[in-house]
Motif scaffolding. Structure first.
Motif, PDB file in Angstrom:
ATOM      1  N   SER A  92      54.976  -8.548-127.300  1.00 38.68           N
ATOM      2  CA  SER A  92      54.143  -8.303-128.670  1.00 38.68           C
ATOM      3  C   SER A  92      53.221  -7.110-128.717  1.00 38.68           C
ATOM      4  CB  SER A  92      53.189  -9.665-128.284  1.00 38.68           C
ATOM      5  OG  SER A  92      51.988  -9.880-129.375  1.00 38.68           O
ATOM      6  N   ASN A  93      53.026  -6.676-127.301  1.00 35.13           N
ATOM      7  CA  ASN A  93      52.080  -5.388-127.358  1.00 35.13           C
ATOM      8  C   ASN A  93      53.072  -4.205-127.815  1.00 35.13           C
ATOM      9  OD1 ASN A  93      49.755  -6.581-126.431  1.00 35.13           O
ATOM     10  ND2 ASN A  93      50.352  -6.629-124.507  1.00 35.13           N
ATOM     11  N   LEU A  94      54.320  -4.302-127.339  1.00 37.37           N
ATOM     12  CA  LEU A  94      55.274  -3.116-127.372  1.00 37.37           C
ATOM     13  C   LEU A  94      55.545  -3.129-129.106  1.00 37.37           C
ATOM     14  CD1 LEU A  94      57.257  -0.904-126.844  1.00 37.37           C
ATOM     15  CD2 LEU A  94      59.156  -2.921-126.392  1.00 37.37           C
ATOM     16  N   VAL A  95      55.680  -4.166-129.881  1.00 36.41           N
ATOM     17  CA  VAL A  95      55.891  -4.118-131.302  1.00 36.41           C
ATOM     18  C   VAL A  95      54.746  -3.481-131.912  1.00 36.41           C
ATOM     19  CG1 VAL A  95      56.036  -5.665-133.212  1.00 36.41           C
ATOM     20  CG2 VAL A  95      57.491  -5.951-131.157  1.00 36.41           C
ATOM     21  N   LYS A  96      53.454  -3.848-131.298  1.00 35.42           N
ATOM     22  CA  LYS A  96      52.098  -3.319-131.886  1.00 35.42           C
ATOM     23  C   LYS A  96      52.117  -1.961-131.809  1.00 35.42           C
ATOM     24  CE  LYS A  96      47.232  -3.860-131.415  1.00 35.42           C
ATOM     25  NZ  LYS A  96      46.001  -4.723-131.067  1.00 35.42           N
ATOM     26  N   ASN A  97      52.507  -1.491-130.607  1.00 31.43           N
ATOM     27  CA  ASN A  97      52.354  -0.024-130.223  1.00 31.43           C
ATOM     28  C   ASN A  97      53.197   0.675-130.987  1.00 31.43           C
ATOM     29  OD1 ASN A  97      50.342  -0.649-128.382  1.00 31.43           O
ATOM     30  ND2 ASN A  97      51.737  -0.679-126.678  1.00 31.43           N
ATOM     31  N   LEU A  98      54.437   0.215-131.253  1.00 29.04           N
ATOM     32  CA  LEU A  98      55.400   0.830-132.034  1.00 29.04           C
ATOM     33  C   LEU A  98      55.395   0.760-133.445  1.00 29.04           C
ATOM     34  CD1 LEU A  98      58.858  -0.558-130.436  1.00 29.04           C
ATOM     35  CD2 LEU A  98      57.849   1.714-130.342  1.00 29.04           C
ATOM     36  N   GLN A  99      54.162   0.056-133.883  1.00 27.62           N
ATOM     37  CA  GLN A  99      53.668   0.045-135.177  1.00 27.62           C
ATOM     38  C   GLN A  99      54.565  -0.448-136.224  1.00 27.62           C
ATOM     39  OE1 GLN A  99      52.061   4.016-136.126  1.00 27.62           O
ATOM     40  NE2 GLN A  99      50.170   3.440-135.344  1.00 27.62           N
ATOM     41  N   ARG A 100      55.453  -1.494-135.676  1.00 26.37           N
ATOM     42  CA  ARG A 100      56.491  -2.067-136.175  1.00 26.37           C
ATOM     43  C   ARG A 100      55.948  -3.528-136.889  1.00 26.37           C
ATOM     44  NH1 ARG A 100      61.446  -1.858-132.518  1.00 26.37           N
ATOM     45  NH2 ARG A 100      60.970   0.360-133.280  1.00 26.37           N
ATOM     46  N   PRO A 101      56.604  -3.945-138.171  1.00 30.98           N
ATOM     47  CA  PRO A 101      56.196  -5.337-138.671  1.00 30.98           C
ATOM     48  C   PRO A 101      56.492  -6.072-137.718  1.00 30.98           C
ATOM     49  CG  PRO A 101      57.502  -3.868-140.353  1.00 30.98           C
ATOM     50  CD  PRO A 101      57.522  -3.019-138.902  1.00 30.98           C
ATOM     51  N   ASN A 102      55.287  -7.063-137.508  1.00 29.57           N
ATOM     52  CA  ASN A 102      55.530  -8.223-136.596  1.00 29.57           C
ATOM     53  C   ASN A 102      55.923  -9.579-137.280  1.00 29.57           C
ATOM     54  OD1 ASN A 102      55.008  -9.999-134.423  1.00 29.57           O
ATOM     55  ND2 ASN A 102      53.719  -8.883-133.583  1.00 29.57           N
ATOM     56  N   PRO A 103      57.413 -10.049-137.084  1.00 30.19           N
ATOM     57  CA  PRO A 103      57.663 -11.136-137.762  1.00 30.19           C
ATOM     58  C   PRO A 103      57.281 -12.699-136.924  1.00 30.19           C
ATOM     59  CG  PRO A 103      59.511 -10.439-136.487  1.00 30.19           C
ATOM     60  CD  PRO A 103      58.177  -9.278-136.029  1.00 30.19           C
ATOM     61  N   PHE A 104      56.698 -12.546-135.804  1.00 28.60           N
ATOM     62  CA  PHE A 104      56.524 -13.613-134.970  1.00 28.60           C
ATOM     63  C   PHE A 104      55.143 -14.344-135.478  1.00 28.60           C
ATOM     64  CE2 PHE A 104      58.258 -10.287-131.635  1.00 28.60           C
ATOM     65  CZ  PHE A 104      59.618 -10.958-131.845  1.00 28.60           C
ATOM     66  N   LYS A 105      55.261 -15.680-135.309  1.00 29.96           N
ATOM     67  CA  LYS A 105      53.980 -16.644-135.582  1.00 29.96           C
ATOM     68  C   LYS A 105      52.955 -16.140-134.566  1.00 29.96           C
ATOM     69  CE  LYS A 105      52.676 -21.200-135.833  1.00 29.96           C
ATOM     70  NZ  LYS A 105      53.128 -22.627-135.813  1.00 29.96           N
ATOM     71  N   ASP A 106      51.761 -16.030-135.167  1.00 28.31           N
ATOM     72  CA  ASP A 106      50.464 -15.435-134.428  1.00 28.31           C
ATOM     73  C   ASP A 106      50.780 -14.201-133.632  1.00 28.31           C
ATOM     74  OD1 ASP A 106      49.240 -17.701-135.046  1.00 28.31           O
ATOM     75  OD2 ASP A 106      50.011 -19.022-133.518  1.00 28.31           O
ATOM     76  N   GLY A 107      51.851 -13.466-134.128  1.00 28.23           N
ATOM     77  CA  GLY A 107      51.891 -12.021-133.462  1.00 28.23           C
ATOM     78  C   GLY A 107      52.754 -11.982-132.039  1.00 28.23           C
ATOM     79  N   LYS A 108      53.164 -13.394-131.662  1.00 27.50           N
ATOM     80  CA  LYS A 108      53.798 -13.275-130.243  1.00 27.50           C
ATOM     81  C   LYS A 108      54.986 -14.128-130.409  1.00 27.50           C
ATOM     82  CE  LYS A 108      51.320 -13.894-126.686  1.00 27.50           C
ATOM     83  NZ  LYS A 108      50.474 -14.463-125.384  1.00 27.50           N
ATOM     84  N   PRO A 109      56.427 -13.475-129.973  1.00 30.55           N
ATOM     85  CA  PRO A 109      57.508 -14.309-129.486  1.00 30.55           C
ATOM     86  C   PRO A 109      57.256 -15.825-129.122  1.00 30.55           C
ATOM     87  CG  PRO A 109      57.718 -12.033-128.722  1.00 30.55           C
ATOM     88  CD  PRO A 109      56.334 -12.452-128.902  1.00 30.55           C
ATOM     89  N   GLY A 110      58.290 -16.571-129.924  1.00 28.86           N
ATOM     90  CA  GLY A 110      58.539 -17.726-129.273  1.00 28.86           C
ATOM     91  C   GLY A 110      59.409 -18.383-128.523  1.00 28.86           C
TER      92      GLY A 110
END
Length: 393
Positions: A92-110
């Motif tokens: 979750s933090n990596l996707v955020k740092n990469l400034q990439r669209p986050n498709p996960f629910k609540d921003g975290k993989p399930g």
């Protein structure tokens, strides 16, 4: 279509399959021949989408997932097994740092993403960690010897044995709670008094967290004070001594983000200003509050080797526990009492805290005390003196 087929075909396979279809081959036969899903071939043939990439694209690239796999393997070798929750939080933090669209629910993989990740990387397997007794007396001599040998094997495999022969390059850090109203063991009263109450200004359970860090040559590195805030008040930074770390978490306890900030923005610059030879080793307990993918990558790049202490053994293997924290806490009681005596029993405010801790550390963090802690800990090592930390240099 099975997941295995979706991830196996390449752009070249897709191109050749489409060329074969254009030359008269059926979609079914092209799918079987080139191992490309029939639906993908039909959509491409009919121009339903123009995406040049093959299959459903994962959130992270193959190289990025490979980095995560290497991180998991690397931490396991150092005694920090990565949990599922740590993995998902790091992604979750990596996707955020990469400034990439986050498709996960609540921003975290399930669970679905986690299982697919495990399927894509069969070299990573789930294991149930052994339950270790909470009784410290259960730590055996054999377990301690095996831990020392494992550390030696890792350092030899990385060709960094010279670290352990230089006390200025070996560190131990840990956090501890400092109560704003520490309990007194004994008080002086009139003879014959059966019951005595000590009036206190602070809540007896109120405490703040301090991270201490020391080297085997007896030098204290800058500590870090952690405050329990969601948002840090503007006045707090002005109350912390220059060069110290300042963190804040909602709970007031250490977490991976705060520890990263300490290592990256306090400890590493201090090592540079000290002209320390890299790499260095930082021994700490294996609690999940310390470790993250970002921290591991930073330490790997800068030459800071993180090593987990044997679980339930900090009273034997951690210099801070063995020789430092006890005199620190005794001195802290005296510092608090002196403050209250001079201020007519006033409550210790959070703005007072850091400078009081500084006074405490200046009184009791002595070079010989720190070195003695390392000497006591390495005395349990079965290794040859050459391999032991040179604490007397």
């Amino acid at each position: 279509m099975p997941a295995e087929m979706r991830v196996k075909y390449t752009k070249d396979q897709l191109s050749r399959a489409l060329e074969a279809i254009n030359n008269g081959m059926s979609v079914y036969k092209a799918s079987q021949t080139f191992n490309v899903p029939k639906t993908t071939l039909r959509d491409k043939r009919d121009g339903k989408y123009k995406n040049e990439k093959c299959g459903v694209q994962p959130v992270l690239s193959r190289d990025e997932e490979r980095t995560i796999v290497e991180w998991i393997v690397h931490l396991a070798a150092l005694g920090f097994p990565v949990t599922k929750s740590q993995l998902l939080e790091s992604v979750s933090n990596l996707v955020k740092n990469l400034q990439r669209p986050n498709p996960f629910k609540d921003g975290k993989p399930g669970n679905h993403w986690f299982q697919k990740f495990m399927d894509r990387h069969p070299e990573i397997s789930k294991r149930v960690s052994q339950n270790l007794t909470t009784s410290r007396s259960a730590v055996t001599e054999l377990a301690i010897e095996n831990w020392f040998r494992k550390v030696e094997e890792y350092f030899r495999s990385q060709n960094i044995m010279d670290i352990l022969e230089d006390g200025s390059r070996v560190f131990n850090c840990d956090e501890s709670a400092f109560f704003l109203c520490p309990k007194e063991k004994q008080v002086l009263v009139r003879r014959g008094t059966k019951l005595f109450y000590n009036r206190v200004a602070n809540d007896e359970k109120e405490c703040l967290t301090v991270l201490a860090n020391v080297s085997a040559d007896g030098s204290p590195a800058p500590p870090m004070v952690i405050f329990p805030y969601k948002r840090l008040p503007k006045f707090i930074p002005y109350t912390v001594p220059k060069g110290w770390g300042l963190g804040y978490t909602e709970s007031g306890w250490m977490n991976s983000e705060a520890f990263y900030e300490y290592v990256a923005n306090v400890f590493y610059p201090w090592l540079q200003n000290r002209d320390t030879k890299f790499p260095v080793a930082l021994f700490l307990d294996g609690h999940t509050s310390h470790i993250s993918l970002a921290l591991s990558e930073f330490c790997k790049e800068k030459g800071i080797v993180l090593v987990a202490l044997l679980p339930n053994s900090t009273h034997i293997l951690q210099p801070l526990d063995v020789a430092v924290f006890r005199p620190v806490k005794a001195t802290w009681r005296n510092v608090v009492n002196d403050f209250r005596f001079k201020n007519e029993g006033a409550k210790i405010r959070r703005s007072d805290f850091s400078n009081l801790v500084k006074a405490c550390f200046e009184k009791c963090l002595k070079q010989e005390t720190i070195k003695k802690g390392f000497e006591c800990c390495v005395a349990f090592s079965p290794l040859t003196p050459k391999v032991l930390i040179t604490v007397s240099s």
